[in-house]
Design an enzyme around this catalytic site. Structure first.
Site, mmCIF file in Angstrom:
data_model
loop_
_atom_site.group_PDB
_atom_site.id
_atom_site.type_symbol
_atom_site.label_atom_id
_atom_site.label_comp_id
_atom_site.label_asym_id
_atom_site.label_seq_id
_atom_site.Cartn_x
_atom_site.Cartn_y
_atom_site.Cartn_z
ATOM 1 N N ARG A 111 -37.920 -23.221 -135.903
ATOM 2 C CA ARG A 111 -37.150 -22.498 -134.899
ATOM 3 C C ARG A 111 -37.621 -21.018 -134.828
ATOM 4 O O ARG A 111 -36.932 -20.017 -134.384
ATOM 5 C CB ARG A 111 -35.652 -22.508 -135.717
ATOM 6 C CG ARG A 111 -35.027 -23.793 -135.869
ATOM 7 C CD ARG A 111 -33.475 -23.848 -135.703
ATOM 8 N NE ARG A 111 -32.880 -24.919 -135.700
ATOM 9 C CZ ARG A 111 -32.485 -25.295 -137.102
ATOM 10 N NH1 ARG A 111 -32.440 -24.891 -138.239
ATOM 11 N NH2 ARG A 111 -31.690 -26.542 -136.952
ATOM 12 N N LYS A 133 -41.816 -18.049 -120.220
ATOM 13 C CA LYS A 133 -41.734 -19.507 -119.780
ATOM 14 C C LYS A 133 -42.916 -20.139 -120.491
ATOM 15 O O LYS A 133 -44.140 -19.701 -120.687
ATOM 16 C CB LYS A 133 -41.793 -19.688 -118.135
ATOM 17 C CG LYS A 133 -40.624 -19.557 -117.574
ATOM 18 C CD LYS A 133 -40.368 -20.104 -116.349
ATOM 19 C CE LYS A 133 -41.281 -19.807 -115.332
ATOM 20 N NZ LYS A 133 -41.044 -20.347 -113.894
ATOM 21 N N GLU A 174 -52.512 -14.578 -107.523
ATOM 22 C CA GLU A 174 -51.097 -13.948 -107.814
ATOM 23 C C GLU A 174 -51.011 -12.266 -107.343
ATOM 24 O O GLU A 174 -50.024 -12.178 -107.155
ATOM 25 C CB GLU A 174 -50.811 -14.219 -109.211
ATOM 26 C CG GLU A 174 -50.796 -15.736 -109.996
ATOM 27 C CD GLU A 174 -49.812 -16.425 -109.230
ATOM 28 O OE1 GLU A 174 -48.647 -15.729 -108.848
ATOM 29 O OE2 GLU A 174 -49.647 -17.499 -109.234
ATOM 30 N N LYS A 215 -44.225 -8.344 -112.366
ATOM 31 C CA LYS A 215 -43.699 -9.602 -112.760
ATOM 32 C C LYS A 215 -42.630 -9.687 -113.985
ATOM 33 O O LYS A 215 -41.509 -10.131 -113.850
ATOM 34 C CB LYS A 215 -44.869 -10.521 -113.528
ATOM 35 C CG LYS A 215 -44.551 -11.976 -114.299
ATOM 36 C CD LYS A 215 -44.335 -12.874 -113.275
ATOM 37 C CE LYS A 215 -43.974 -14.274 -113.968
ATOM 38 N NZ LYS A 215 -45.068 -14.994 -114.743
ATOM 39 N N GLU A 225 -34.112 -17.784 -115.802
ATOM 40 C CA GLU A 225 -34.123 -18.574 -114.628
ATOM 41 C C GLU A 225 -32.942 -19.077 -114.009
ATOM 42 O O GLU A 225 -33.018 -20.330 -113.578
ATOM 43 C CB GLU A 225 -35.201 -19.430 -114.629
ATOM 44 C CG GLU A 225 -35.988 -19.543 -113.452
ATOM 45 C CD GLU A 225 -37.289 -20.646 -113.352
ATOM 46 O OE1 GLU A 225 -38.311 -20.693 -112.565
ATOM 47 O OE2 GLU A 225 -37.495 -21.356 -114.502
ATOM 48 N N ARG A 230 -35.787 -15.186 -109.729
ATOM 49 C CA ARG A 230 -37.193 -15.417 -109.683
ATOM 50 C C ARG A 230 -37.922 -16.092 -108.694
ATOM 51 O O ARG A 230 -39.068 -16.267 -108.668
ATOM 52 C CB ARG A 230 -37.495 -16.245 -110.979
ATOM 53 C CG ARG A 230 -37.243 -15.284 -112.427
ATOM 54 C CD ARG A 230 -38.284 -16.138 -113.538
ATOM 55 N NE ARG A 230 -37.662 -15.454 -114.943
ATOM 56 C CZ ARG A 230 -38.264 -15.788 -115.928
ATOM 57 N NH1 ARG A 230 -39.376 -16.475 -115.911
ATOM 58 N NH2 ARG A 230 -37.996 -15.229 -117.076
ATOM 59 N N ASN A 234 -42.014 -17.474 -106.122
ATOM 60 C CA ASN A 234 -42.499 -18.664 -105.926
ATOM 61 C C ASN A 234 -43.298 -18.608 -104.520
ATOM 62 O O ASN A 234 -43.633 -19.743 -103.848
ATOM 63 C CB ASN A 234 -41.378 -19.664 -105.895
ATOM 64 C CG ASN A 234 -41.104 -19.909 -107.335
ATOM 65 O OD1 ASN A 234 -41.903 -20.101 -108.161
ATOM 66 N ND2 ASN A 234 -39.988 -20.407 -107.290
ATOM 67 N N HIS A 237 -46.026 -20.769 -103.794
ATOM 68 C CA HIS A 237 -46.186 -21.789 -104.559
ATOM 69 C C HIS A 237 -45.300 -23.223 -104.460
ATOM 70 O O HIS A 237 -45.720 -24.046 -105.170
ATOM 71 C CB HIS A 237 -45.562 -21.276 -106.077
ATOM 72 C CG HIS A 237 -46.494 -20.206 -106.761
ATOM 73 N ND1 HIS A 237 -47.043 -19.169 -105.937
ATOM 74 C CD2 HIS A 237 -46.876 -20.207 -108.000
ATOM 75 C CE1 HIS A 237 -47.689 -18.429 -106.812
ATOM 76 N NE2 HIS A 237 -47.625 -19.042 -108.182
ATOM 77 N N HIS A 241 -47.876 -26.017 -105.457
ATOM 78 C CA HIS A 241 -47.643 -26.973 -106.767
ATOM 79 C C HIS A 241 -47.737 -28.370 -106.157
ATOM 80 O O HIS A 241 -48.150 -29.198 -106.937
ATOM 81 C CB HIS A 241 -46.114 -26.820 -107.331
ATOM 82 C CG HIS A 241 -46.094 -25.470 -108.082
ATOM 83 N ND1 HIS A 241 -44.891 -24.785 -108.280
ATOM 84 C CD2 HIS A 241 -46.975 -24.664 -108.691
ATOM 85 C CE1 HIS A 241 -44.947 -23.724 -109.028
ATOM 86 N NE2 HIS A 241 -46.368 -23.748 -109.084
ATOM 87 N N HIS A 253 -55.070 -23.716 -109.636
ATOM 88 C CA HIS A 253 -53.751 -23.104 -109.178
ATOM 89 C C HIS A 253 -54.254 -22.038 -108.236
ATOM 90 O O HIS A 253 -53.600 -21.689 -107.289
ATOM 91 C CB HIS A 253 -53.263 -22.651 -110.573
ATOM 92 C CG HIS A 253 -52.178 -21.776 -110.241
ATOM 93 N ND1 HIS A 253 -50.969 -22.472 -109.942
ATOM 94 C CD2 HIS A 253 -51.692 -20.533 -110.655
ATOM 95 C CE1 HIS A 253 -49.770 -21.611 -109.851
ATOM 96 N NE2 HIS A 253 -50.518 -20.260 -109.795
#
Length: 351
Positions: A111, A133, A174, A215, A225, A230, A234, A237, A241, A253
């Site tokens: 945890r 993330k 990016e 960012k 999110e 956010r 994207n 993206h 993706h 990417h």
């Protein structure tokens, strides 16, 4: 993690790894913790990895293949065997996929372990190491299982970027995204420089700081999110993706994002939102930094569209995407699926 907070957590400079993590670190803890290290980085920079205690390292392969659930289980098994305690440090040294795996382990093992990040690509230094993330792949779906876990410290060691210009080109995707969508001064900086001047002066460091701030500031508005804040991140993206997925990650990417930015600019232009020739500026940037445009077949575009139809941003038959408007600005557009498909297909015929 706001821009102000990330600056306190972020250490940037050439060979900063030596001073922050490892046996001789000037801020070493009583227990330096465990290091998850990219096998590729270990092979390219053995002198850096030798600074860490050998019995504290777990080597992991790079790429999306590292994010298998059995790999997660194997690393947790090693941590158990080594009797790693809760609240010990877990430091990762690698790119975005190593960070995804390590962040998920840090947030779930007993945890919670304390996480440090030494991202070794420009892409991970300005993007994936910020915002919390993480995730592993499951049942053929990328990041199907994941959590949020921000590192306590991020070390952007620019030494990792110097041996291969392609690492900078990948991260440039990016940076360019942030420039067109939120801060056009970034685009102006890139247009006034080239690869050599970016690498050999303070410009690279300044770009890392500015883009990490952008960012972090966006993520701070929507840390888990849930609010849609956010979505601006994207830009480019949604298409990217889809391209990555259909190519089974044979298209990187960064390359997919560059293509996705141009594609979504064309969609914005067709929809009547973009009021300047952003695609011409993109072409100038690509030529200046040696970024090649990928070739995408009609079959790949058809497959990408099918993939996008399962996008998590789709709600009640509508998809929300950022659309280019003015230099350094995007507006969120909530499009009916039928409208999105029409724009997507028209743009594909014009690319």
């Amino acid at each position: 993690m706001s821009g102000e907070t990330v600056r306190k957590k972020l250490t940037i400079g050439y060979d900063e790894t030596e001073y922050v993590c490892g046996k001789n670190a000037i801020e070493a803890e009583n227990d330096e913790g465990t290091f998850i290290v990219s096998e590729t980085i270990s092979n390219i920079y053995p002198e850096k990895i030798k600074r860490f205690s050998e019995g504290k390292i777990i080597f992991v392969e790079d790429g999306e293949n590292s994010k298998r659930i059995d790999n997660y289980e194997e690393v947790c098994r090693i941590l158990m065997e080594r009797e790693v305690e809760r609240n010990s440090y877990l430091t990762y040294i690698g790119g975005g996929t190593i960070g995804d795996l390590s962040g998920f382990i840090a947030s779930t093992y007993k945890r919670g372990l304390r996480l440090k990040a030494i991202p070794t690509t420009l892409l991970s230094q300005i993007d994936s190491s910020i915002g919390g993330k993480n995730g592993i792949n499951f049942s053929g779906v990328k990041n199907a299982i994941g959590t949020f876990r921000n590192p306590e410290r991020i070390v952007a060691d620019t030494d990792f970027l110097m041996k291969n210009d392609q690492i900078i080109r990948e991260g440039m995707a990016e940076i360019i995204k942030h420039g067109f969508s939120m801060d056009y001064t970034i685009i102006e900086t890139l247009l006034n420089n080239d690869m050599e001047s970016v690498k050999n002066g303070d410009i690279l460091r300044d770009l890392i700081v500015k883009n990490a701030d952008i960012k972090a500031s966006v993520c701070n508005q929507d840390p888990y999110e849930l609010l849609g804040r956010r979505y601006v991140l994207n830009f480019g993206h949604t298409v990217a993706h889809g391209i990555e997925a259909i190519s089974r990650n044979s298209i990187t990417h960064g390359a997919a994002v560059i293509y996705g930015i141009m594609y979504e600019m064309k969609m914005s232009e067709i929809y009547g939102m973009m009021k300047y020739d952003g695609i011409s500026i993109m072409n100038k940037l690509m030529k200046r930094y040696g970024i090649n445009k990928i070739e995408v077949s009609d079959e790949m575009l058809d497959g990408s569209l099918s993939y996008i139809m399962n996008d998590k941003k789709i709600r009640n038959g509508k998809i929300t995407i950022p659309m280019a408007t003015k230099p350094g600005m995007t507006n969120m557009a909530e499009l009916k699926i039928e409208v999105f498909k029409e724009l997507f297909l028209k743009a594909g015929r014009m690319m």
